[in-house]
Design a protein around this motif. Structure first.
Motif, PDB file in Angstrom:
ATOM      1  N   ASP A   1       0.868  -1.179   0.000  1.00 25.71           N
ATOM      2  CA  ASP A   1       0.000   0.000   0.000  1.00 25.71           C
ATOM      3  C   ASP A   1       0.909   1.234   0.000  1.00 25.71           C
ATOM      4  O   ASP A   1       1.685   1.444   0.940  1.00 25.71           O
ATOM      5  CB  ASP A   1      -0.884  -0.001   1.256  1.00 25.71           C
ATOM      6  N   PRO A   2       0.860   2.071  -1.052  1.00 28.32           N
ATOM      7  CA  PRO A   2       1.792   3.216  -1.133  1.00 28.32           C
ATOM      8  C   PRO A   2       1.689   4.181   0.033  1.00 28.32           C
ATOM      9  O   PRO A   2       2.698   4.760   0.455  1.00 28.32           O
ATOM     10  CB  PRO A   2       1.424   3.881  -2.469  1.00 28.32           C
ATOM     11  N   ASP A   3       0.478   4.367   0.571  1.00 25.34           N
ATOM     12  CA  ASP A   3       0.321   5.272   1.714  1.00 25.34           C
ATOM     13  C   ASP A   3       0.973   4.688   2.965  1.00 25.34           C
ATOM     14  O   ASP A   3       1.583   5.420   3.767  1.00 25.34           O
ATOM     15  CB  ASP A   3      -1.163   5.550   1.975  1.00 25.34           C
ATOM     16  N   ALA A   4       0.853   3.367   3.122  1.00 24.23           N
ATOM     17  CA  ALA A   4       1.500   2.713   4.267  1.00 24.23           C
ATOM     18  C   ALA A   4       3.009   2.773   4.125  1.00 24.23           C
ATOM     19  O   ALA A   4       3.728   3.041   5.106  1.00 24.23           O
ATOM     20  CB  ALA A   4       1.038   1.259   4.367  1.00 24.23           C
ATOM     21  N   ALA A   5       3.502   2.538   2.912  1.00 28.43           N
ATOM     22  CA  ALA A   5       4.948   2.578   2.680  1.00 28.43           C
ATOM     23  C   ALA A   5       5.504   3.968   2.957  1.00 28.43           C
ATOM     24  O   ALA A   5       6.578   4.118   3.545  1.00 28.43           O
ATOM     25  CB  ALA A   5       5.260   2.151   1.247  1.00 28.43           C
ATOM     26  N   LYS A   6       4.765   4.994   2.540  1.00 30.14           N
ATOM     27  CA  LYS A   6       5.253   6.355   2.771  1.00 30.14           C
ATOM     28  C   LYS A   6       5.209   6.709   4.258  1.00 30.14           C
ATOM     29  O   LYS A   6       6.140   7.344   4.777  1.00 30.14           O
ATOM     30  CB  LYS A   6       4.432   7.364   1.969  1.00 30.14           C
ATOM     31  N   ALA A   7       4.156   6.293   4.954  1.00 34.10           N
ATOM     32  CA  ALA A   7       4.085   6.555   6.393  1.00 34.10           C
ATOM     33  C   ALA A   7       5.257   5.894   7.106  1.00 34.10           C
ATOM     34  O   ALA A   7       5.872   6.490   8.009  1.00 34.10           O
ATOM     35  CB  ALA A   7       2.757   6.041   6.951  1.00 34.10           C
ATOM     36  N   ALA A   8       5.596   4.669   6.694  1.00 32.33           N
ATOM     37  CA  ALA A   8       6.736   3.970   7.297  1.00 32.33           C
ATOM     38  C   ALA A   8       8.038   4.716   7.030  1.00 32.33           C
ATOM     39  O   ALA A   8       8.904   4.822   7.903  1.00 32.33           O
ATOM     40  CB  ALA A   8       6.818   2.542   6.758  1.00 32.33           C
TER      41      ALA A   8
END
Length: 471
Positions: free
Chosen positions: A47-54
């Protein structure tokens, strides 16, 4: 006024909340550090949003630590990097991750780990402890160690019995990732020890010759890296290097090349010339997505013949029809093809020093038509400081992947959590006396050879693209 550490702390807190919410919505589990590494443990990153949050959490945490640690501690952590690298080299070459695969939560005593390695258990324990302090492996009780999610990436998946029967084939049939790490903690490690002397020696200090890299000084040879690896006694080095290159390729998304240029904009029947294209792996992938184009793969005659044989097995119809052809060609010689719609150069430019790159680019410019496109797919280096706003650039377009846009408070953006490209730049210096290039460096190289940059696409991996047209 809110302090930097307060802003970073708030950013971490907010991003953790976002990450938890996203993974909960997706029905995913956020892995713990000491979980076993599995495909499922890393699935949340899709999930790109999850990856960016990480990425935000990690980058802000690293910057926060730099703010509050004593400055000398930050310096010591960096200056001792060679010791951690050496420790990592020992545990890989002693096959510790494979030995610990089934150790479980109770772990295994260092003496028992060492039984299959031929090294001293107490010394091995000290190296494992050094790594465990950086969260690579875990010491569950005094001198008992086990894998965690991070050390799990060093496990080739092979049984220890199989490895010990044929240690030279340890990396065969694997992704090649562990071979990359082994190359970094052995050959590159040795080359780095000669870096300062190489930069001070009047003979090598300003040289761009491939046999004037630090690796020659470290290995006491006058041969370039690739010629040195051709020596019979370097057979295993050569074998690991080849597998490491395969591993590097596997880290780049398979279809990324499709996103680095608008292939659909080319008229039907257009010719794509893959210069230095090896056995044609890139063009095989392009052909599946764009069968309306014609592909010519150029490389040295022996490699071109291998490519033809590979294509005869993979796609005999394309070979028989002439939609995909292989041509023996040395790109330091004049380019024989003058009808190319696109000259593609993927992972080529960074292998050669400035004068050699200029020779390659000049030959391509001399063979180009007014509408020929030069597509360089390589790393486009960024700086540690904030770069000018891409919107302010007038003579070419920069397209940055949204995942690369970091909050302003992060002083180096996401560089600290994905510094692979800067390490690759150093590796090119150490091993072949070349470099990765920034936009400014690409502009100088290309304009000096009759090319003008029109578009740059950055994807945040080890493959970006620079699109240029004849001046």
């Amino acid at each position: 006024m809110t302090s930097t550490i307060q802003q970073l702390s708030q950013l971490i807190s907010n991003s953790v909340g976002q990450l938890v919410a996203i993974t909960s919505k997706n029905g995913q589990h956020l892995p713990e550090l000491n979980d076993r590494l599995t495909p499922e443990s890393e699935a949340f990153r899709k999930d790109p949003d999850a990856a960016k949050a990480a990425s935000i959490i990690a980058a802000a945490t690293i910057q926060l630590a730099a703010c509050v640690l004593p400055p000398y501690e930050s310096i010591i952590q960096t200056s001792s990097g060679h010791m951690k690298s050496a420790a990592l080299g020992v545990v890989i070459q002693c096959h510790v991750p494979e030995i610990l695969r089934d150790a479980g939560s109770e772990g295994m005593h260092a003496d028992d780990i060492a039984k299959n390695t031929g090294v001293d258990g107490s010394k091995l324990a000290r190296l494992l402890r050094t790594l465990a302090n950086r969260h690579i492996f875990r010491e569950v009780k005094p001198d008992f160690f086990t894998n965690n999610r991070i050390s799990g990436v060093l496990d080739t998946g092979k049984s220890i019995d199989e490895i010990l029967r044929n240690p030279g084939k340890k990396h065969d049939g694997t992704s090649g990732f562990v071979a990359i790490v082994e190359l970094g903690v052995t050959t590159s490690h040795k080359a780095s020890s000669a870096l300062y002397e190489n930069m001070k020696d009047p003979i090598t200090a300003f040289s761009e010759e491939p046999n004037h890299a630090p690796i020659q000084r470290a290995m006491r040879t006058n041969k370039s890296l690739f010629n040195w690896m051709l020596e019979p006694e370097q057979a295993q080095e050569r074998h690991i290097f080849g597998l490491a290159m395969k591993g590097s390729a596997s880290l780049v998304p398979h279809n990324l090349l499709l996103e680095l240029f608008d292939w659909g904009s080319l008229p039907k029947g257009s010719t794509v010339v893959d210069v230095g294209g090896g056995i044609g792996s890139s063009c095989h992938m392009l052909l599946k997505a764009h069968p309306e184009l014609r592909y010519i793969i150029q490389d040295l005659p022996m490699i071109a013949e291998d490519g033809k044989k590979h294509c005869a097995l993979e796609n005999p119809e394309a070979l028989a029809s002439g939609q995909m052809t292989f041509q023996g060609h040395d790109f330091f010689a004049p380019q024989p093809l003058t009808n190319a719609s696109v000259f593609l150069m993927k992972n080529v430019i960074h292998n050669w020093s400035g004068p050699n790159v200029s020779k390659i680019l000049t030959h391509l410019r001399n063979a180009a038509q007014s509408n020929t496109i030069l597509l360089i797919c390589d790393i486009v280096m960024t700086y540690s400081c904030r770069e000018p706003n891409p919107d302010s650039v007038e003579d070419y377009t920069i397209v940055n992947d949204p995942s690369l846009v970091a909050p302003d408070i992060l002083s180096t953006g996401f560089n600290s959590v994905n510094d692979t490209v800067w390490l690759l730049d150093t590796a090119m210096h150490l091993l072949v006396n070349t470099q990765e290039h920034t936009i400014a460096q690409f502009k100088r190289l290309l304009s000096g050879c009759g090319w003008k940059i029109v578009k740059i696409i950055r994807k945040g991996s080890s493959l970006d693209s620079v699109q240029a047209i004849p001046i």
